[in-house]
Design an enzyme around this catalytic site. Sequence first.
Site, mmCIF file in Angstrom:
data_model
loop_
_atom_site.group_PDB
_atom_site.id
_atom_site.type_symbol
_atom_site.label_atom_id
_atom_site.label_comp_id
_atom_site.label_asym_id
_atom_site.label_seq_id
_atom_site.Cartn_x
_atom_site.Cartn_y
_atom_site.Cartn_z
ATOM 1 N N GLU A 149 0.852 -1.185 0.000
ATOM 2 C CA GLU A 149 0.000 0.000 0.000
ATOM 3 C C GLU A 149 0.893 1.243 0.000
ATOM 4 O O GLU A 149 1.870 1.293 0.745
ATOM 5 C CB GLU A 149 -0.903 0.022 1.247
ATOM 6 C CG GLU A 149 -1.967 1.106 1.148
ATOM 7 C CD GLU A 149 -2.920 1.109 2.340
ATOM 8 O OE1 GLU A 149 -4.056 1.526 2.161
ATOM 9 O OE2 GLU A 149 -2.528 0.701 3.445
ATOM 10 N N ALA A 289 2.014 -0.190 10.810
ATOM 11 C CA ALA A 289 1.585 -1.555 10.497
ATOM 12 C C ALA A 289 0.860 -1.527 9.161
ATOM 13 O O ALA A 289 0.543 -0.461 8.634
ATOM 14 C CB ALA A 289 0.665 -2.089 11.592
ATOM 15 N N MET A 290 0.574 -2.723 8.614
ATOM 16 C CA MET A 290 -0.126 -2.825 7.334
ATOM 17 C C MET A 290 -1.091 -3.996 7.376
ATOM 18 O O MET A 290 -0.727 -5.106 7.743
ATOM 19 C CB MET A 290 0.899 -2.997 6.193
ATOM 20 C CG MET A 290 0.264 -3.225 4.835
ATOM 21 S SD MET A 290 -0.802 -1.838 4.355
ATOM 22 C CE MET A 290 -1.980 -2.688 3.327
ATOM 23 N N ASN A 292 -2.515 -6.175 5.481
ATOM 24 C CA ASN A 292 -2.617 -7.259 4.493
ATOM 25 C C ASN A 292 -3.556 -8.342 5.020
ATOM 26 O O ASN A 292 -3.431 -8.781 6.159
ATOM 27 C CB ASN A 292 -1.243 -7.887 4.244
ATOM 28 C CG ASN A 292 -0.148 -6.858 4.126
ATOM 29 O OD1 ASN A 292 -0.159 -6.010 3.261
ATOM 30 N ND2 ASN A 292 0.810 -6.914 5.046
ATOM 31 N N HIS A 324 -6.620 -1.738 15.276
ATOM 32 C CA HIS A 324 -6.774 -0.932 14.058
ATOM 33 C C HIS A 324 -6.613 -1.805 12.811
ATOM 34 O O HIS A 324 -7.444 -1.769 11.891
ATOM 35 C CB HIS A 324 -5.736 0.197 14.067
ATOM 36 C CG HIS A 324 -5.744 1.068 12.851
ATOM 37 N ND1 HIS A 324 -6.234 2.351 12.853
ATOM 38 C CD2 HIS A 324 -5.318 0.847 11.575
ATOM 39 C CE1 HIS A 324 -6.100 2.874 11.647
ATOM 40 N NE2 HIS A 324 -5.544 1.977 10.846
ATOM 41 N N GLU A 325 -5.556 -2.596 12.796
ATOM 42 C CA GLU A 325 -5.300 -3.421 11.604
ATOM 43 C C GLU A 325 -6.344 -4.528 11.451
ATOM 44 O O GLU A 325 -6.724 -4.878 10.330
ATOM 45 C CB GLU A 325 -3.896 -4.023 11.650
ATOM 46 C CG GLU A 325 -2.769 -3.008 11.778
ATOM 47 C CD GLU A 325 -2.825 -1.881 10.758
ATOM 48 O OE1 GLU A 325 -3.279 -2.105 9.617
ATOM 49 O OE2 GLU A 325 -2.420 -0.752 11.103
ATOM 50 N N HIS A 328 -9.452 -3.369 9.712
ATOM 51 C CA HIS A 328 -9.326 -3.318 8.255
ATOM 52 C C HIS A 328 -9.664 -4.645 7.575
ATOM 53 O O HIS A 328 -9.950 -4.671 6.382
ATOM 54 C CB HIS A 328 -7.889 -2.954 7.863
ATOM 55 C CG HIS A 328 -7.576 -1.505 7.926
ATOM 56 N ND1 HIS A 328 -8.332 -0.543 7.308
ATOM 57 C CD2 HIS A 328 -6.544 -0.849 8.523
ATOM 58 C CE1 HIS A 328 -7.786 0.651 7.513
ATOM 59 N NE2 HIS A 328 -6.707 0.492 8.258
ATOM 60 N N GLU A 347 -9.164 4.431 6.696
ATOM 61 C CA GLU A 347 -8.329 4.798 7.840
ATOM 62 C C GLU A 347 -9.105 5.482 8.957
ATOM 63 O O GLU A 347 -8.849 5.246 10.137
ATOM 64 C CB GLU A 347 -7.156 5.673 7.380
ATOM 65 C CG GLU A 347 -6.232 4.980 6.395
ATOM 66 C CD GLU A 347 -5.660 3.654 6.921
ATOM 67 O OE1 GLU A 347 -5.763 3.377 8.125
ATOM 68 O OE2 GLU A 347 -5.110 2.896 6.106
#
Length: 880
Positions: A149, A289-290, A292, A324-325, A328, A347
């Site tokens: 991203e 963080a991400m 995925n 948070h992650e 998503h 977000e």
Amino acid sequence: MASDRDVLPDNVKPTNYNISLFDLQTSAPWTYQGKVDLDLQINKPTTSVILNTHQLKLHSASITVESGKHGSAIKSSDISYDTKNQRCTISFDQELPQAKKAVLSIEFEGTMNNHMAGFYRSKYKPAVEPAKGVAKDEDGHYMFSTQFESSDARRAFPCFDEPNLKATFDFSIEIPDDLCALSNMPEKETRKSKDGHKIVSFEKSPVMSTYLLAWGFGDFEYVEDFTRRKYNGKALPVRVYTTRGLKQQGMLALESAHQIVDYFSEIFGIDYPLPKVDLLAVHEFSHGAMENWGLITYRTTAVLFDEYASDQKYRNRVVYVVAHELAHQWFGNLVTMDWWNELWLNEGFATWVGWYAVDHLHPDWNVWGQFVTESMQMAFQLDSLRTSHPIEVPVRNALEVDQIFDHISYLKGSSVIRMLASHLGVETFLKGVSDYLKAHTYGNAKTNDLWAALSKASGMDVTTFMDPWIQKIGFPVVTVAEEPGQISVKQSRFLTSGEVKPDEDQTVWWIPMGLKTGAQATDAKREALTEKEDTYRDIDTSFYKLNADQTGFYRTNMPPQRLVQLSKSLDKLSVTDKIGLIGDAGAMATAGEGTTTGLLSFLEAFPAEDNYLVWSEVLSSLAKVRSTFSSDEQVSEGLRKYSLKLTTDAVEKIGWDFQAKDDYLTGQLRALLLSSAGLAGHEKTVAEAQKRFKSFMDGDKKAIHPSLRAAVFKIAIKNGGKEAYQAVQNEYLTTTSVDGKEITLQSMGQVQTPELARDYLDFGFAKVATQDLHSVGMSLSNNAKTRLTVWEYTKANWPMIRERMGGNMVVLERFLRTCLQKHASFEVEKDIESFFKDKDNEGYDRGLAVVSDTIKGNARYRERDLEVVREWLGANGYVK
């Protein structure tokens, strides 16, 4: 509108990628070979396929179009690159007919870079003896992972790298046989390949965007737990992966993650859709963080926590970032924004619901107080500049999007969602969210789709009152005028500079009034403010407060006398009310709509306060004042004495020692007060800090509580000069604590001379990971004595800095913004503008505009209030 976007042609559409990576060179030149078989739908006849590539070399391409019985492979006649737009055109000698299925096969070469973008390598120091297959060179050992991203999947493999071009993914990778590979889905099979290597294949993924694909490999181990809910009849495995020797530090994240997966499955009314949840700690990471899908990657300090050695503030950080992650996985992954202009949908929502989950797990942390003092104030700060942008910002090209991963998308977005959820009622709000997710599962959606679902769930016209908040720049200040038994209110746009022009003040926001009034401070039901001005009658003017609990995203400008009255009624105010009033008073002073002397008088009501979050807002508001006037020695010294007086009683009361009964917030308050009082020169605190520092550096690691390291290191460096600074620098190089490097970097900025500041910057660029360089610059620019040195150093070393960080513009932009925006001088602002005038600033131009606007606002504030503040400090005995 779609026509305003620079997107790939719609003549073909991807449906599945089958990616295999092999011949990975785990030393220089760090290349790998790859093959992708890409299933396409050809929507109209064409002689070429255009897709995204960046820093890839395509060896060959051919396409097989299925027709009648079977098609035959057609080799490409030409492969050409549009480097600027990160595209590649694969041309064919004959026309490809419209077809439901064609397979485009591409053989290519890529690089596992060191820019924290695409498929990249992370350097680390092993905690224990690593496996033989671990990559290493003279610089260190390496693990490998991805960060796609917003638009860096194209750095790893040729693809249609846009969020609404979803497809399924099959993935396999060849790695040394003593290492572990991970991807979004569970492992399907492992088979031996060439000597000492294996090929690991993974199950097919659900339909998803390219930016959510992920993989990683290295010397990994894990801790595991299972969801308590059943999914398709069984509990899901939840794992936290680390490089060998660190897995026990994943326990806090693990314990949080399995509970949060179950909680979100419940409140969204949709079961977590994948067969596993993996969290991977990555040693070098540009973001926090991400998300995925199924393989969430984290910076180590956002996922690892040592119960015995970590600062307690990281406990809060880990639980929140995990939440948070995980949010998503539904909001962003299952349902994805249609295009990057709606990034805030991802977000903003994940930020709000992440805190909502933390509040569910840890109600004693008062996370909404934390949200108001940290997230909301930060959003206000950026959004009160002319150079802000609307929450939903037009994005023409995906390459522009990195600069809007900012406090507007995350923090203003979440603040506005909190305001809306509070107005609709959280249960109603979540019902609307659930309906939205169900309606768009595995698809893409727009802001108006969410508003439509929320309008239906609530029976209110959400679109009408939310549109100005999303589409327009800025936010309002509500100015209050009092008359007997009533108040008049007026909304206008708020700017830090205080000079709002008529054409900048056209928006009429929907503003929930949140009025508390009367002896019992009870809620007075009032209609929202939907005009520029209105009058509210039957107000008990002995006590009233607008924006109860600070749920509305707006500032209030109270009459000066009302602020004095409220300072005598603090017992009637919630923690968030107090934080809001302090933040508003500080903002009004900065903009010239209130006074700095009014703020300083108001803060004098708080020495007996015992809440960490309120103290945090008191001291950050005061820090802004001290920073702005720091170049005047007399005023600076007067404000130091004022700070000392404000904190003395509180710091002496709370002491150094942690008690078994202390809760999380008490521990944080102790750390904050000791740091503030010590840096303001509280003699007993300085002496005790120096004593503990010496014992710690002499080998007694228990001499400093883990949560007090930052306070002690800062006080020691400020008072101990070069010797203390070098001791902390050595601690940076040798610490094994997961948060040790961050804490030492924040502390070393307390050096008191330009010489040591330059030494620290040299050390930073020689020894500190690129992801953390902004911490070096920020800690020095927060220090008035060394602020100018950072700018002089940046100018003198610009080619090196540009080269070092230019591979990842997010990192470079963050460095410039955090290092430069504390100045309060028109001369420095002109110098910065002049320096960058002839540079190619693409990728960080928005950050430079924010820096310029912020410095000008600071300089105006200094010019306007300096003498008034001097006079007040003199009248109150702080200066002679």
